[in-house]
Motif scaffolding. Sequence first.
Motif: not given
Lengths: 192, 192
Positions: A45, A71, A75, A79, A82-83, A86-87, B41, B45, B69-71, B75, B78-79, B82-83, B85-86
Amino acid sequence: MRVLGVDPGLTRCGLGVVDGRGRKLSCVAVGVARSPVDDDLALRLRSVAEVVEDWMDTHRPEVVAIERVFSQHNVRTVMGTAQVSGVVALAAARRDLPVAFHTPSEVKAAISGSGRADKKQVTAMVTRILGLAAAPKPADAADALALAVCHLWRAPMAERLAAAEAKAAELARNHRARLQAAQRSARNGGRP
Amino acid sequence: MRVLGVDPGLTRCGLGVVDGRGRKLSCVAVGVARSPVDDDLALRLRSVAEVVEDWMDTHRPEVVAIERVFSQHNVRTVMGTAQVSGVVALAAARRDLPVAFHTPSEVKAAISGSGRADKKQVTAMVTRILGLAAAPKPADAADALALAVCHLWRAPMAERLAAAEAKAAELARNHRARLQAAQRSARNGGRP
């Protein structure tokens, strides 16, 4: 307006900068940010973020358009994608750049007129629209340009739509106000 | 070792810092980072990232443990998760902090002995393990502490496992080397 399109991904993150006025569009830069598959996720990342931030600081876009992640596929891959998105959104927010998300079918529809166009068709259309001598490679880079083009073509439409909705809301408010005034007047026996 | 546990989320991101030596654990800080639901969003973040980075710089953890994270659920949620967590993993990488991901069932199993413990059980166990006067609230905050505890209890186990695997690989290498030497010797009619 200058748009940075981003097709988020850990292994290959597509990046494309497009300048646009109306239908006159030109490609400023196109490429990918990569990260080593064997690195830890956090380091991957960081690698991608560094390249994306460098592009933002070098090319100074006014907007960042990112592909909205669904998604529906693998999976694990989703993920990571998506990460990365976000970054990228965080990097934009830290530079006070607005961020727009477009779905893959919005991008395909904007570029080719069909939400179901395949990767090859999208690349061919992007190459033609931007008047490029050769098709951008890899596909992620072409997708990033397509996102930027999609944003440039959709944004004025979205603004007109928002303006029309605001106008309609105003008309409805005025109508309700007149209706209430008429009802009051009727209750008061015709006096205002 | 000091661990920052993070239960990623856009509306509430759980944060818990735990100090630990063996089974002696203590809670250093616990809370949540929030972001306004109505914000864009990218701004959400940024809000969460600012709080998380402030916690990293204030509490100086040696490791960051994030829930994987699991999807499987909603949805859209979860996105966002995940963002976040990134963004948290990136903040850790930029501070050269190692990042570990643990699944919800790994956390539950480490804390309560069962991968299927419910939120209430996890909160009760975390409260007892850390000797807290009251149960941490909201549940996201308790989950973040549970992640940190899970990491502290799993890490030595994981290290012992890695050491055992390295030892086994070395023994296998030695065995193969001796075997080849014996075969060479046999081909040479007994001479070494």
